[in-house]
Scaffold this motif. Structure first.
Motif, PDB file in Angstrom:
ATOM      1  N   THR A 174      18.992 -24.003  15.638  1.00 53.27           N
ATOM      2  CA  THR A 174      18.798 -23.851  17.080  1.00 53.27           C
ATOM      3  C   THR A 174      19.384 -22.540  17.577  1.00 53.27           C
ATOM      4  O   THR A 174      18.781 -21.840  18.401  1.00 53.27           O
ATOM      5  N   ASN A 175      20.564 -22.204  17.059  1.00 54.60           N
ATOM      6  CA  ASN A 175      21.168 -20.945  17.484  1.00 54.60           C
ATOM      7  C   ASN A 175      20.316 -19.749  17.055  1.00 54.60           C
ATOM      8  O   ASN A 175      20.151 -18.788  17.811  1.00 54.60           O
ATOM      9  N   ALA A 176      19.770 -19.789  15.850  1.00 57.78           N
ATOM     10  CA  ALA A 176      18.901 -18.703  15.394  1.00 57.78           C
ATOM     11  C   ALA A 176      17.694 -18.560  16.321  1.00 57.78           C
ATOM     12  O   ALA A 176      17.308 -17.445  16.699  1.00 57.78           O
ATOM     13  N   VAL A 177      17.103 -19.687  16.702  1.00 53.10           N
ATOM     14  CA  VAL A 177      15.958 -19.658  17.624  1.00 53.10           C
ATOM     15  C   VAL A 177      16.387 -19.097  18.985  1.00 53.10           C
ATOM     16  O   VAL A 177      15.664 -18.306  19.603  1.00 53.10           O
ATOM     17  N   CYS A 178      17.572 -19.479  19.455  1.00 56.21           N
ATOM     18  CA  CYS A 178      18.064 -18.973  20.742  1.00 56.21           C
ATOM     19  C   CYS A 178      18.224 -17.463  20.713  1.00 56.21           C
ATOM     20  O   CYS A 178      17.922 -16.776  21.699  1.00 56.21           O
ATOM     21  N   PHE A 179      18.684 -16.929  19.584  1.00 52.24           N
ATOM     22  CA  PHE A 179      18.816 -15.477  19.477  1.00 52.24           C
ATOM     23  C   PHE A 179      17.448 -14.793  19.559  1.00 52.24           C
ATOM     24  O   PHE A 179      17.304 -13.739  20.190  1.00 52.24           O
ATOM     25  N   VAL A 180      16.451 -15.382  18.915  1.00 52.33           N
ATOM     26  CA  VAL A 180      15.099 -14.814  18.968  1.00 52.33           C
ATOM     27  C   VAL A 180      14.560 -14.864  20.396  1.00 52.33           C
ATOM     28  O   VAL A 180      14.006 -13.871  20.903  1.00 52.33           O
ATOM     29  N   VAL A 181      14.732 -15.991  21.064  1.00 51.70           N
ATOM     30  CA  VAL A 181      14.262 -16.126  22.448  1.00 51.70           C
ATOM     31  C   VAL A 181      14.974 -15.116  23.346  1.00 51.70           C
ATOM     32  O   VAL A 181      14.362 -14.469  24.210  1.00 51.70           O
ATOM     33  N   SER A 182      16.275 -14.963  23.140  1.00 47.62           N
ATOM     34  CA  SER A 182      17.040 -14.000  23.932  1.00 47.62           C
ATOM     35  C   SER A 182      16.510 -12.583  23.723  1.00 47.62           C
ATOM     36  O   SER A 182      16.361 -11.811  24.687  1.00 47.62           O
ATOM     37  N   ALA A 183      16.213 -12.218  22.477  1.00 47.88           N
ATOM     38  CA  ALA A 183      15.678 -10.874  22.193  1.00 47.88           C
ATOM     39  C   ALA A 183      14.339 -10.655  22.893  1.00 47.88           C
ATOM     40  O   ALA A 183      14.085  -9.576  23.461  1.00 47.88           O
ATOM     41  N   VAL A 184      13.471 -11.667  22.866  1.00 48.84           N
ATOM     42  CA  VAL A 184      12.165 -11.550  23.514  1.00 48.84           C
ATOM     43  C   VAL A 184      12.328 -11.375  25.029  1.00 48.84           C
ATOM     44  O   VAL A 184      11.652 -10.553  25.660  1.00 48.84           O
ATOM     45  N   LEU A 185      13.251 -12.133  25.619  1.00 49.54           N
ATOM     46  CA  LEU A 185      13.497 -12.010  27.057  1.00 49.54           C
ATOM     47  C   LEU A 185      14.018 -10.619  27.408  1.00 49.54           C
ATOM     48  O   LEU A 185      13.624 -10.030  28.429  1.00 49.54           O
ATOM     49  N   LEU A 186      14.899 -10.081  26.569  1.00 49.26           N
ATOM     50  CA  LEU A 186      15.458  -8.756  26.838  1.00 49.26           C
ATOM     51  C   LEU A 186      14.398  -7.668  26.786  1.00 49.26           C
ATOM     52  O   LEU A 186      14.536  -6.627  27.442  1.00 49.26           O
ATOM     53  N   LEU A 187      13.351  -7.891  26.004  1.00 54.06           N
ATOM     54  CA  LEU A 187      12.260  -6.917  25.962  1.00 54.06           C
ATOM     55  C   LEU A 187      11.606  -6.749  27.335  1.00 54.06           C
ATOM     56  O   LEU A 187      11.050  -5.693  27.632  1.00 54.06           O
ATOM     57  N   GLY A 188      11.671  -7.786  28.154  1.00 57.10           N
ATOM     58  CA  GLY A 188      11.054  -7.723  29.475  1.00 57.10           C
ATOM     59  C   GLY A 188      11.994  -7.313  30.580  1.00 57.10           C
ATOM     60  O   GLY A 188      11.598  -7.283  31.746  1.00 57.10           O
ATOM     61  N   ASP A 189      13.249  -6.972  30.247  1.00 53.00           N
ATOM     62  CA  ASP A 189      14.216  -6.599  31.275  1.00 53.00           C
ATOM     63  C   ASP A 189      14.234  -5.091  31.458  1.00 53.00           C
ATOM     64  O   ASP A 189      14.038  -4.327  30.506  1.00 53.00           O
ATOM     65  N   ARG A 190      14.513  -4.660  32.686  1.00 47.53           N
ATOM     66  CA  ARG A 190      14.510  -3.230  32.996  1.00 47.53           C
ATOM     67  C   ARG A 190      15.910  -2.713  33.300  1.00 47.53           C
ATOM     68  O   ARG A 190      16.087  -1.685  33.934  1.00 47.53           O
ATOM     69  N   SER A 191      16.928  -3.413  32.824  1.00 45.59           N
ATOM     70  CA  SER A 191      18.296  -3.098  33.226  1.00 45.59           C
ATOM     71  C   SER A 191      18.755  -1.721  32.813  1.00 45.59           C
ATOM     72  O   SER A 191      19.490  -1.064  33.531  1.00 45.59           O
TER      73      SER A 191
END
Length: 403
Positions: A174-191
């Motif tokens: 689950t943690n590995a999947v959470c890291f992947v999801v987090s990376a995908v979300l960061l791709l869409g951030d403009r910070s």
């Protein structure tokens, strides 16, 4: 009540940090158990392997500081999540010590890269709002991460109700999947875009190692971080062996601290918004110093007062954390030279790394002399940190300490 920063452009970043923390909260408490029960690594070898990989990963903040002006904090943060996902994913199939060591090293490097870049990404996000948003941003993201970790830890406890190896496999997966999801979300951030451009425009070779005053701030930050780490390192031992109190109270006491951190940081920033960052941090140090003396004195209290006394101790400790946390990160961000914030914040991560290394050893060494001594040492460390901060602040930009 919570005095939130402007979030509209940065929802992916906030969600990514929450997802990351949930995953870490699920697997963090079970990682050592996974290595011993699923990978069948002897406890001593498993513990030594984790310590060794964490030690090797200490080179990462300095390396990140060298490359972050070119690549940008957000890109490094994404790479960090991918590394952590790869390391934990490898653990799901690793069953011998060399492979386990490689996987944990990859995950440790990713974890250290995460903490070496996330502060600059948060600071970049705060640039889209007014100047005072920086403190709010660090407070809010700290709250998000604390809440996520608490939810993850509760999930980990629920998983342990399942018999056999399945809970540990689920936690790591689950943690590995959470890291992947987090990376995908960061791709869409403009910070990171506007600040990355500013970093790139700065002279690339200037101040690759922070200036002496900023290194002093890192040292002072390590002292404050020691105070912020010592409770988790030693509370359980102190409660059971030092005070002869029931072990069952340790969980609720730590839960109090977690809940207060999850809910209280933004209100703490709002309530102290008229005070300079240095003043608030010094007050936090004084509170920690008083807390240390009080906690050590619990060894002299009657048995009937131990548990309520411990509850008050955790409350006082949490007040110091709430005052110090967001203000220290915002101060570190604004104290960096223009155009080099991401590099300096990568180096600032050493303050937490050094504290995490020192706290367990100092606690163990001093507790063996007297159960109350670790807390007295913490009081002294807090006062030294206050004096050190007052001295270092004179050599750092005055505007960094603004309310």
């Amino acid at each position: 009540m919570f005095d939130l920063p402007e979030l509209r452009r940065h929802i992916p970043l906030v969600v990514a940090l929450g997802v990351d923390s949930i995953g870490t909260g699920i697997s963090g408490p079970l990682l050592l158990l996974f290595l011993t029960r699923v990978a069948d690594i002897p406890l001593q070898q498993a513990g030594l392997t984790l310590s060794a990989t964490f030690a090797v990963a200490l080179v990462v903040p300095a390396l990140v500081g060298q490359i972050v002006p070119r690549l940008g904090g957000r890109n490094i943060l994404i790479a960090a999540q991918v590394l952590q996902a790869a390391g934990l994913g490898g653990l799901l199939i690793a069953r011998d010590l060399p492979t386990v060591a490689v996987c944990t090293l990859v995950a440790a490097i990713g974890q250290r890269a995460f903490w070496s870049s996330v502060f600059s990404v948060i600071a970049d996000a705060s640039d889209s709002g007014p100047a005072e948003d920086k403190d709010r941003w660090f407070a809010f993201t700290n709250m998000v991460q604390a809440t996520g970790y608490a939810l993850g830890a509760l999930t980990a406890g629920a998983l342990l109700l399942i018999p056999g190896d399945l809970p540990y496999l689920l936690a790591i997966g689950t943690n590995a999947v959470c890291f992947v999801v987090s990376a995908v979300l960061l791709l869409g951030d403009r910070s990171a875009r506007q600040s990355a451009a500013a970093d790139a425009a700065a002279p690339v070779r200037a101040h690759r190692i922070p200036t002496l005053p900023y290194l002093g701030l890192i040292g002072v930050g390590a002292l404050f971080a020691f105070c912020s780490t010592i409770l988790g390192s030693g509370l359980g031992v102190y409660v059971v062996d030092g005070l002869a109190a029931p072990a069952a109270v340790v969980g609720p006491l730590l839960a109090i601290n977690t809940i207060l951190n999850a809910l209280g940081q933004a209100p703490a920033v709002r309530l102290t918004r008229r005070r300079s960052r240095v003043t608030v941090m010094v007050v936090a140090g004084i509170v920690w110093s008083v807390w240390g003396v009080y906690t050590a004195a619990l060894g002299l209290a009657p048995a009937s007062l131990i548990i309520p006394g411990l509850a008050l101790s955790v409350l006082v400790y949490s007040v110091a954390e709430l005052l110090h946390g967001p203000r220290s990160l915002a101060y570190a961000a604004d104290a960096a030279p223009p155009g080099q914030r991401s590099t300096y914040l990568s180096w600032f991560q050493y303050s937490f790394a050094l504290a995490n290394i020192a706290a367990p050893g100092v606690f163990a060494a001093t507790f063996g002399v007297d159960p109350g001594l670790p807390w007295i040492v913490t009081s002294v460390v807090a006062l030294v940190a206050c004096v050190g901060l007052a001295l270092v602040a004179r050599a750092l930009p005055r505007e960094a300490a603004r309310p």
